[in-house]
Scaffold this active site. Structure first.
Site, PDB file in Angstrom:
ATOM      1  CD  GLU A  53       6.345   4.812  -9.972  1.00  0.00           C
ATOM      2  OE1 GLU A  53       5.423   5.167 -10.742  1.00  0.00           O
ATOM      3  OE2 GLU A  53       6.239   4.826  -8.732  1.00  0.00           O
ATOM      4  CG  PHE A 115      -0.224  -1.198   1.501  1.00  0.00           C
ATOM      5  CD1 PHE A 115      -1.349  -0.774   0.801  1.00  0.00           C
ATOM      6  CD2 PHE A 115       0.848  -0.331   1.620  1.00  0.00           C
ATOM      7  CE1 PHE A 115      -1.408   0.488   0.245  1.00  0.00           C
ATOM      8  CE2 PHE A 115       0.801   0.939   1.062  1.00  0.00           C
ATOM      9  CZ  PHE A 115      -0.328   1.346   0.366  1.00  0.00           C
ATOM     10  CD  GLN A 116       2.407   1.004  -2.081  1.00  0.00           C
ATOM     11  OE1 GLN A 116       3.521   1.086  -1.584  1.00  0.00           O
ATOM     12  NE2 GLN A 116       1.833   2.030  -2.715  1.00  0.00           N
ATOM     13  CE  LYS A 165      10.204  -0.714   4.791  1.00  0.00           C
ATOM     14  NZ  LYS A 165       8.931  -0.010   5.101  1.00  0.00           N
ATOM     15  CG  MET A 477       0.997   5.423 -37.944  1.00  0.00           C
ATOM     16  SD  MET A 477       1.500   5.801 -39.638  1.00  0.00           S
ATOM     17  CE  MET A 477       3.267   6.067 -39.441  1.00  0.00           C
TER      18      MET A 477
END
Lengths: 576, 181
Positions: A53, A115-116, A165, A477
């Site tokens: 993502e 959950f999540q 949802k 760097m």
């Protein structure tokens, strides 16, 4: 369209995106966003499936920076949402307009550690311009319309819309007109104060040694023509910030080049000796000012930026104007008198002195391949017309020094956040925004390994980008800083890489390896000619450093110059 | 130095978090912050007293103005042209031998006694920050057991400026469910 007709929240999401002119979204499905994915196929919007993502946000970022349109991201709740954070912070610091839509657990489960479930609006508060938690289908359209308006208006930035949802599943009527946003108008800049304009004009008239500091705001405002008109009429040379590269043409006779930590010495010297700085759409970041106390001590300063909170933040200025740059310059230009600063420009030219002679790209081939050679050849072969998407580190600075950007939106790079792994996904987004453009990824071996899984996204989506991996076997760097400031203790900076040619092959893509200067051009040509994404690994001098350099905290003119080239070639080490 | 900011916001979930988060993120020091409803439905009013110099306060104002939920920010400054009021509840030791002395002081400060127990009094005092601090200092020798303050509510003196921004809160915000501001 009948008002009584209802749609699901999920349909309203896509309906809103279509009406906002969105043609492509970057995303990754999951449980809490499933209703939205299920409705997606009914709408004429392309979905690009990413491999992580974070890359979805970088792609949307690259898309937005290449096109000026709003980039859109879709992700699920929990880890899907938290993976967006780095991308959002990157977009926030570089003022990219984005809308990120995340699924959230059902509203009845909010706060239960379901959950999540994560509190993504809480988490993203400091890295978004604004965010929303939508718990009802009827709020979807107002929230999304306002999100787009906020993302685009004023100083652009990312906005996140978290939608439960059940809000995606339940139904509501579509009232597009009734959802017209206006809160984003609250903070648009006030009309420009004529007194401030008069004061600015006075300073421009009096200046003998003026310099324009050209920033990213020029591109965001679309004020290139106005800035060039000002520079040309008043004969004012311009220095560019990293994100300002491409905002005004690099090969113009008034262009000095990049300023700041890895800017050219004469550019920084011009700033330090100037009697007037016109800061246009830039924010006096610490990477361009060096030590603030000793910054441009002789200069009066005019600062024009759309974000009032940037004015007088780092550098106290004489005239501060919070407004759209293009508007201010259009008001100012008719009154700006023609001027001739050829003496001042001549002085700056003298300061260049032997810089060109010392420039590594002009040295005879000694068998060593330097990144500078690669960048120079890339610029030459693409005639400076490619869109280059650079990652973060040494190669990013070399790109900025050796690829001369004339075209608008021709350099895409993570400036403020310095996000490694940005380049490949951002380049895929840029290509999708501008299919006709030739896109080059310039990445280091470290950053490229962070997000190279997106090669598969490029394959799946049939996207062609060209990739130059500048491999020096170090996190270069950081190694350079260790060499200069930590007595050469290379803690955790040597980094191994896979065989990049085989890696490309595993993705079904052509790969090449280049170790000699003489082979650079042919490899670049071959990659350009390939029908798919193509990768070139350039094995460059391992311990080369970016010069010149203003050490962090030092005054802007206090630069470390490239040591005599023979020393570098003979010892391969960094004489301080 | 204390500087007073009045911030009008949408009365919608999560706004207080946004303001507090901004101050934390930018390291602006808040001395006190109060929130309440206003004469206009849907609009909340915050009074922030910040401990900072003038230029930092100005920056805080500009950052506040960037919040979508902020309708208007008034920078009242630190001068005497504002009405600033704080309310304190002070539980102080006041046994039989000291009680009359404490009551006299309460009188002098035009404060009220709102609770009396065997050995203690609860005193309510409204006034400027300076007045409350003076009362607290005066009572300290008796033994302050508990001190609670509301934080300042402030208003500019003179002709009021009217709120220009449109009010139209969305029913969406940063979490908080039904909790407002």
């Amino acid at each position: 369209m009948s008002k009584a007709e209802t749609r699901t929240g999920a349909q309203l999401i896509w309906e809103s995106l279509v009406r906002e002119g969105v043609d492509i979204v970057f995303g990754y499905p999951g449980g809490a966003i499933l209703p939205t994915y299920d409705a997606m196929t009914e709408y004429p919007i392309r979905h690009v499936l990413v491999r992580h993502e974070q890359s979805a946000v970088h792609m949307a970022d690259g898309y937005a920076r290449a096109s000026g349109r709003v980039g859109v991201v879709v992700a699920t709740s929990g880890p899907g949402a938290t993976n967006l954070v780095t991308g959002l912070a990157t977009a926030m610091l570089d003022s990219t307009p984005l809308v990120a839509i995340t699924g959230q657990v059902g509203s009845g489960l909010l706060g239960t550690d379901a959950f999540q479930e994560v509190d993504i609006t809480g988490i993203t508060l400091p890295v978004t311009k604004h965010n929303y938690l939508v718990t009802r289908a009827e709020d979807v359209v107002p929230a999304l319309r306002e999100a787009f308006a906020v993302a685009r208006s004023g100083r652009p930035g990312p906005v996140l819309v978290d939608i439960t949802k059940d809000a995606q599943q339940s139904r509501a009527t579509l009232d597009w007109e009734g959802a017209e946003p206006h809160r984003h108008l609250r903070h648009l800049p006030a009309p420009v104060d004529p007194a401030a304009l008069a004061q600015a004009l006075e300073l421009i008239r009096e200046a003998k040694r003026p310099v324009i500091l050209a920033g990213h705001g020029i591109q965001l405002s679309g004020a290139r023509a106005e800035v060039m008109a000002l520079a040309e009429r008043a004969d004012i040379p311009f220095a560019l910030t990293l994100l300002g590269l491409g905002a005004v043409p690099a090969t113009h006779s008034l262009s000095l080049g990049m300023m700041g930590m890895h800017g050219e010495s004469w550019v920084n010297r011009a700033i330090q000796e100037a009697d007037l700085l016109l800061a246009l759409g830039m924010r006096f970041d610490d990477r361009v000012t060096g030590k603030l106390k000793e910054y441009a001590p002789h200069a009066k300063k005019i600062h024009i930026d759309i974000d009032a909170s940037e004015l007088n933040k780092n550098v106290a200025v004489d005239v501060a104007i919070a407004a759209d740059l293009g508007e201010v310059l259009r008001a100012l230009l008719p009154q700006v008198p023609a001027a001739d600063h050829s003496a001042w420009r001549g002085t700056i030219r003298e300061w260049r002195g032997d810089s060109a002679v010392r420039d590594i790209k002009n040295l005879p081939d000694d068998g060593h391949l330097y990144a500078a050679h690669v960048m120079h050849d890339l610029w030459r072969i693409t005639k400076g017309e490619a869109v280059v998407v650079s990652d973060v580190g040494q190669h990013q600075m070399w790109e900025a020094q050796y690829y001369h950007h004339d075209g608008e939106r021709s350099l895409i790079t993570s400036g403020g956040a310095g996000t490694m792994g940005f380049a490949l996904p951002a380049a895929i987004g840029a290509k999708l925004a501008r299919p006709e453009a030739e896109i080059w990824v310039v990445a280091g071996d470290g950053g490229f390994q962070m997000t190279f899984a997106e090669l598969m996204t490029a394959v799946q989506e049939g996207v062609k980008v060209n990739i130059a991996v500048i491999n020096n076997g170090y996190l270069g760097m950081v190694r350079q800083w260790q060499a200069l400031f930590y007595e050469g203790r290379y803690a955790a900076t040597p980094i191994l890489s896979p065989d990049f040619v085989k890696l490309a092959d595993a993705f079904g893509l052509p790969g090449q390896r280049v170790e000699a200067r003489a082979d650079v051009a042919a490899a670049i040509e071959q990659a350009r000619a390939a029908g798919s994404t193509a990768l070139i690994e350039f094995k460059v001098e391992q311990e080369d450093s970016v010069y010149p350099m203003v050490p962090a905290g030092a005054a802007l003119h206090d630069m470390i110059r490239r040591p005599s080239p023979s020393v570098l070639a003979e010892t391969g080490s960094d004489p301080v | 130095m204390s500087d007073v900011l009045v911030v009008y916001t949408d009365d919608e979930p999560g706004v207080l978090t946004r303001v507090a988060s901004l101050f934390r993120r930018r390291s602006f020091n808040i001395h006190s912050l109060t929130v309440g409803p206003t004469e206009r439905p849907g609009v909340s009013r915050m009074t922030l007293v910040v401990d900072t110099d003038e230029s930092t306060a100005r920056r805080a104002v500009e950052h506040l103005r960037k919040l979508v939920n902020v309708l208007e920010v008034q920078h009242l400054g630190s001068g005497g042209s504002n009405v600033v009021r704080d309310l304190a509840l002070i539980r102080v030791n006041a046994g039989p031998t000291k009680r009359s002395e404490v009551l006299q002081l309460v009188e002098v400060f035009r404060a009220n006694v709102v609770d009396i127990a065997e050995d203690t009094l609860v005193i309510e005092c409204t006034g400027s920050l300076a007045k409350i601090e003076a009362l607290v200092d005066t009572l300290r020798p008796f033994g302050i057991i508990e001190l609670g303050r509301t934080g300042a509510v402030a208003m500019a003196r003179g002709t009021p400026t009217t709120l220009k921004a449109k009010v139209a809160p969305l029913r969406t915000g940063t979490g908080g469910g039904a909790m407002s501001v």
